[in-house]
Design a protein around this motif. Structure first.
Motif, PDB file in Angstrom:
ATOM      1  N   GLU A  77     -16.451  41.477 -26.782  1.00  0.00           N
ATOM      2  CA  GLU A  77     -15.789  41.956 -27.920  1.00  0.00           C
ATOM      3  C   GLU A  77     -15.720  40.755 -28.954  1.00  0.00           C
ATOM      4  O   GLU A  77     -15.716  40.934 -30.154  1.00  0.00           O
ATOM      5  CB  GLU A  77     -14.303  42.572 -27.731  1.00  0.00           C
ATOM      6  N   ARG A  91     -19.055  40.278 -30.760  1.00  0.00           N
ATOM      7  CA  ARG A  91     -19.043  41.495 -31.700  1.00  0.00           C
ATOM      8  C   ARG A  91     -18.423  41.247 -33.048  1.00  0.00           C
ATOM      9  O   ARG A  91     -19.008  41.575 -33.925  1.00  0.00           O
ATOM     10  CB  ARG A  91     -18.735  42.763 -30.998  1.00  0.00           C
ATOM     11  N   MET A  92     -17.246  40.789 -32.979  1.00  0.00           N
ATOM     12  CA  MET A  92     -16.500  40.389 -34.116  1.00  0.00           C
ATOM     13  C   MET A  92     -17.072  39.488 -34.790  1.00  0.00           C
ATOM     14  O   MET A  92     -17.001  39.414 -36.137  1.00  0.00           O
ATOM     15  CB  MET A  92     -14.964  40.159 -33.715  1.00  0.00           C
ATOM     16  N   GLU A 148     -20.151  38.444 -35.051  1.00  0.00           N
ATOM     17  CA  GLU A 148     -21.277  38.822 -35.553  1.00  0.00           C
ATOM     18  C   GLU A 148     -20.972  39.741 -36.966  1.00  0.00           C
ATOM     19  O   GLU A 148     -21.561  39.489 -37.957  1.00  0.00           O
ATOM     20  CB  GLU A 148     -22.295  39.672 -34.566  1.00  0.00           C
ATOM     21  N   TYR A 149     -20.063  40.449 -36.757  1.00  0.00           N
ATOM     22  CA  TYR A 149     -19.595  41.414 -38.029  1.00  0.00           C
ATOM     23  C   TYR A 149     -19.274  40.402 -38.953  1.00  0.00           C
ATOM     24  O   TYR A 149     -19.622  40.555 -40.117  1.00  0.00           O
ATOM     25  CB  TYR A 149     -18.620  42.523 -37.266  1.00  0.00           C
ATOM     26  N   LEU A 150     -18.578  39.445 -38.539  1.00  0.00           N
ATOM     27  CA  LEU A 150     -17.667  38.713 -39.610  1.00  0.00           C
ATOM     28  C   LEU A 150     -18.807  37.924 -40.418  1.00  0.00           C
ATOM     29  O   LEU A 150     -18.895  37.757 -41.614  1.00  0.00           O
ATOM     30  CB  LEU A 150     -16.580  37.622 -39.100  1.00  0.00           C
ATOM     31  N   SER A 171     -22.083  38.482 -40.377  1.00  0.00           N
ATOM     32  CA  SER A 171     -23.128  39.364 -41.278  1.00  0.00           C
ATOM     33  C   SER A 171     -22.352  39.642 -42.592  1.00  0.00           C
ATOM     34  O   SER A 171     -22.979  39.822 -43.600  1.00  0.00           O
ATOM     35  CB  SER A 171     -23.402  40.622 -40.459  1.00  0.00           C
ATOM     36  N   ARG A 172     -21.062  39.893 -42.655  1.00  0.00           N
ATOM     37  CA  ARG A 172     -20.388  40.252 -44.013  1.00  0.00           C
ATOM     38  C   ARG A 172     -20.474  39.035 -44.785  1.00  0.00           C
ATOM     39  O   ARG A 172     -20.534  39.179 -46.108  1.00  0.00           O
ATOM     40  CB  ARG A 172     -18.858  40.699 -43.776  1.00  0.00           C
TER      41      ARG A 172
END
Length: 82
Positions: A61, A64-65, A67-69, A71-72
């Motif tokens: 998790e 995952r967080m 990678e999201y951060l 990518s944004r």
């Protein structure tokens, strides 16, 4: 989460160091973050009663967080908009 943040920071600073070889900031933080990552895992290894299944889920998790951060952040850097 500590292990994810430190490892991600180590990866970032190591990569940035190749693009900005004269910037001591990236070399310093790459080395420090690598050591911090190792320290975090050593603490986990020495801790009794660690549930490895739960730990994997937390690390998954965390990545995952992260990678999201990132990518944004990359999207914003490329387009100038959120």
């Amino acid at each position: 989460m500590h292990c994810v943040l430190e490892a991600a920071s180590h990866i970032f600073h190591s990569e940035a160091q190749t693009h900005f070889p004269g910037a001591t900031h990236f070399k310093l933080h790459s080395e420090l973050d690598e050591e911090h990552t190792k320290m975090g895992f050593e603490i986990l290894k020495a801790s009794p009663n660690i549930d490895l299944h739960e730990m994997r889920a937390v690390l998954w998790e965390g990545w995952r967080m992260m990678e999201y951060l990132t990518s944004r952040m990359a999207h914003y850097a490329k387009t100038g908009s959120s």
